[in-house]
Design a protein around this motif. Structure first.
Motif, PDB file in Angstrom:
ATOM      1  N   PHE A  42     -26.577  14.812   1.512  1.00 53.36           N
ATOM      2  CA  PHE A  42     -26.757  15.306   0.147  1.00 53.36           C
ATOM      3  C   PHE A  42     -25.521  14.990  -0.694  1.00 53.36           C
ATOM      4  O   PHE A  42     -24.397  15.014  -0.211  1.00 53.36           O
ATOM      5  CB  PHE A  42     -26.997  16.820   0.145  1.00 53.36           C
ATOM      6  CG  PHE A  42     -27.196  17.381  -1.233  1.00 53.36           C
ATOM      7  CD1 PHE A  42     -28.439  17.352  -1.834  1.00 53.36           C
ATOM      8  CD2 PHE A  42     -26.128  17.900  -1.941  1.00 53.36           C
ATOM      9  CE1 PHE A  42     -28.629  17.841  -3.122  1.00 53.36           C
ATOM     10  CE2 PHE A  42     -26.301  18.399  -3.230  1.00 53.36           C
ATOM     11  CZ  PHE A  42     -27.545  18.361  -3.808  1.00 53.36           C
ATOM     12  N   PHE A  43     -25.748  14.696  -1.967  1.00 55.90           N
ATOM     13  CA  PHE A  43     -24.633  14.426  -2.872  1.00 55.90           C
ATOM     14  C   PHE A  43     -24.956  14.924  -4.267  1.00 55.90           C
ATOM     15  O   PHE A  43     -26.112  15.074  -4.633  1.00 55.90           O
ATOM     16  CB  PHE A  43     -24.300  12.930  -2.924  1.00 55.90           C
ATOM     17  CG  PHE A  43     -25.447  12.076  -3.414  1.00 55.90           C
ATOM     18  CD1 PHE A  43     -25.632  11.855  -4.761  1.00 55.90           C
ATOM     19  CD2 PHE A  43     -26.337  11.504  -2.518  1.00 55.90           C
ATOM     20  CE1 PHE A  43     -26.689  11.081  -5.227  1.00 55.90           C
ATOM     21  CE2 PHE A  43     -27.403  10.732  -2.972  1.00 55.90           C
ATOM     22  CZ  PHE A  43     -27.566  10.515  -4.324  1.00 55.90           C
ATOM     23  N   LEU A  44     -23.924  15.196  -5.029  1.00 60.04           N
ATOM     24  CA  LEU A  44     -24.043  15.533  -6.448  1.00 60.04           C
ATOM     25  C   LEU A  44     -23.617  14.356  -7.307  1.00 60.04           C
ATOM     26  O   LEU A  44     -23.890  14.327  -8.495  1.00 60.04           O
ATOM     27  CB  LEU A  44     -23.190  16.759  -6.796  1.00 60.04           C
ATOM     28  CG  LEU A  44     -23.710  18.098  -6.303  1.00 60.04           C
ATOM     29  CD1 LEU A  44     -22.673  19.199  -6.527  1.00 60.04           C
ATOM     30  CD2 LEU A  44     -25.008  18.457  -7.004  1.00 60.04           C
ATOM     31  N   VAL A  49     -18.270   9.906  -8.358  1.00 61.10           N
ATOM     32  CA  VAL A  49     -17.575  10.302  -9.587  1.00 61.10           C
ATOM     33  C   VAL A  49     -18.514  10.984 -10.575  1.00 61.10           C
ATOM     34  O   VAL A  49     -18.258  12.088 -11.032  1.00 61.10           O
ATOM     35  CB  VAL A  49     -16.914   9.071 -10.263  1.00 61.10           C
ATOM     36  CG1 VAL A  49     -16.272   9.463 -11.586  1.00 61.10           C
ATOM     37  CG2 VAL A  49     -15.899   8.421  -9.340  1.00 61.10           C
ATOM     38  N   HIS A  50     -19.604  10.319 -10.927  1.00 64.10           N
ATOM     39  CA  HIS A  50     -20.497  10.789 -11.994  1.00 64.10           C
ATOM     40  C   HIS A  50     -21.595  11.666 -11.408  1.00 64.10           C
ATOM     41  O   HIS A  50     -22.448  11.186 -10.657  1.00 64.10           O
ATOM     42  CB  HIS A  50     -21.100   9.593 -12.737  1.00 64.10           C
ATOM     43  CG  HIS A  50     -20.059   8.719 -13.356  1.00 64.10           C
ATOM     44  ND1 HIS A  50     -19.550   7.610 -12.723  1.00 64.10           N
ATOM     45  CD2 HIS A  50     -19.406   8.825 -14.532  1.00 64.10           C
ATOM     46  CE1 HIS A  50     -18.636   7.049 -13.488  1.00 64.10           C
ATOM     47  NE2 HIS A  50     -18.519   7.766 -14.592  1.00 64.10           N
ATOM     48  N   ILE A  51     -21.558  12.942 -11.775  1.00 64.30           N
ATOM     49  CA  ILE A  51     -22.512  13.897 -11.215  1.00 64.30           C
ATOM     50  C   ILE A  51     -23.924  13.664 -11.752  1.00 64.30           C
ATOM     51  O   ILE A  51     -24.113  13.129 -12.834  1.00 64.30           O
ATOM     52  CB  ILE A  51     -22.082  15.357 -11.488  1.00 64.30           C
ATOM     53  CG1 ILE A  51     -21.903  15.605 -12.979  1.00 64.30           C
ATOM     54  CG2 ILE A  51     -20.852  15.704 -10.681  1.00 64.30           C
ATOM     55  CD1 ILE A  51     -21.609  17.041 -13.336  1.00 64.30           C
ATOM     56  N   HIS A  56     -24.701  18.652 -13.371  1.00 64.20           N
ATOM     57  CA  HIS A  56     -24.566  19.055 -14.785  1.00 64.20           C
ATOM     58  C   HIS A  56     -25.095  20.468 -14.989  1.00 64.20           C
ATOM     59  O   HIS A  56     -24.521  21.243 -15.765  1.00 64.20           O
ATOM     60  CB  HIS A  56     -25.295  18.066 -15.694  1.00 64.20           C
ATOM     61  CG  HIS A  56     -24.549  16.803 -15.928  1.00 64.20           C
ATOM     62  ND1 HIS A  56     -23.478  16.718 -16.786  1.00 64.20           N
ATOM     63  CD2 HIS A  56     -24.695  15.561 -15.399  1.00 64.20           C
ATOM     64  CE1 HIS A  56     -22.998  15.484 -16.789  1.00 64.20           C
ATOM     65  NE2 HIS A  56     -23.721  14.768 -15.939  1.00 64.20           N
ATOM     66  N   TRP A  57     -26.180  20.815 -14.304  1.00 66.05           N
ATOM     67  CA  TRP A  57     -26.727  22.158 -14.427  1.00 66.05           C
ATOM     68  C   TRP A  57     -25.726  23.195 -13.901  1.00 66.05           C
ATOM     69  O   TRP A  57     -25.514  24.238 -14.531  1.00 66.05           O
ATOM     70  CB  TRP A  57     -28.066  22.304 -13.707  1.00 66.05           C
ATOM     71  CG  TRP A  57     -28.462  23.740 -13.596  1.00 66.05           C
ATOM     72  CD1 TRP A  57     -28.595  24.478 -12.474  1.00 66.05           C
ATOM     73  CD2 TRP A  57     -28.726  24.642 -14.682  1.00 66.05           C
ATOM     74  NE1 TRP A  57     -28.913  25.772 -12.778  1.00 66.05           N
ATOM     75  CE2 TRP A  57     -29.007  25.898 -14.125  1.00 66.05           C
ATOM     76  CE3 TRP A  57     -28.739  24.498 -16.066  1.00 66.05           C
ATOM     77  CZ2 TRP A  57     -29.305  27.006 -14.909  1.00 66.05           C
ATOM     78  CZ3 TRP A  57     -29.043  25.614 -16.852  1.00 66.05           C
ATOM     79  CH2 TRP A  57     -29.331  26.847 -16.267  1.00 66.05           C
TER      80      TRP A  57
END
Length: 141
Positions: A42-44, A49-51, A56-57
């Protein structure tokens, strides 16, 4: 240790000096750990770098809670949050329009170096359109 962990600790420590600091790093790390316990891949931030939208939520929710918006405490995403307002979808569309009107003019005003960005309207004209949209947003609120 991790640079972001150290920086976050330092920023949170500035609360003692009267700074108004919202903890974003802690909630994001906790969410990431919870999800990775279920799925190690899993990743954000796919590029590190860029979510993504979930990231963002998490940030938006922490800022809103810090500002006193308690009715979103149990919201699990922007759609759930928007559902707390009878005209949430209409508000989102107006806010998105305002953001699109201002994005390119402000980036150009700041002399950005990002390739492929549009010019947009001249900044004064974009600000006028944004002000009209802001009136519409306030009317819906």
């Amino acid at each position: 240790g991790n640079t972001l962990d150290r920086y976050s600790e330092w920023l949170l420590g500035q609360r003692k000096a009267g700074w108004d600091v919202v903890d974003l790093h802690g909630p994001m790390n906790r969410y990431l750990a919870e999800q990775r316990a279920k799925d190690p891949n899993f990743f954000l931030a796919g590029d590190g770098v860029h979510i993504n939208e979930t990231g963002h939520w998490i940030i938006a929710k922490q800022v809103l809670l810090h500002l006193g918006t308690k009715d979103i405490a149990n919201a699990d995403g922007p759609k759930t949050m928007l559902a707390t307002h009878p005209k949430g979808d209409e508000l989102l569309k107006l806010i998105q329009q305002r953001q699109r009107v201002l994005k390119d003019p402000w980036l150009n005003e700041c002399k950005h170096l990002r390739p492929g960005m549009g010019k947009g309207l001249p900044l004064p004209e974009a600000q006028e359109k944004a002000a009209e949209l802001e009136k519409q947003i306030r009317a819906v609120l």
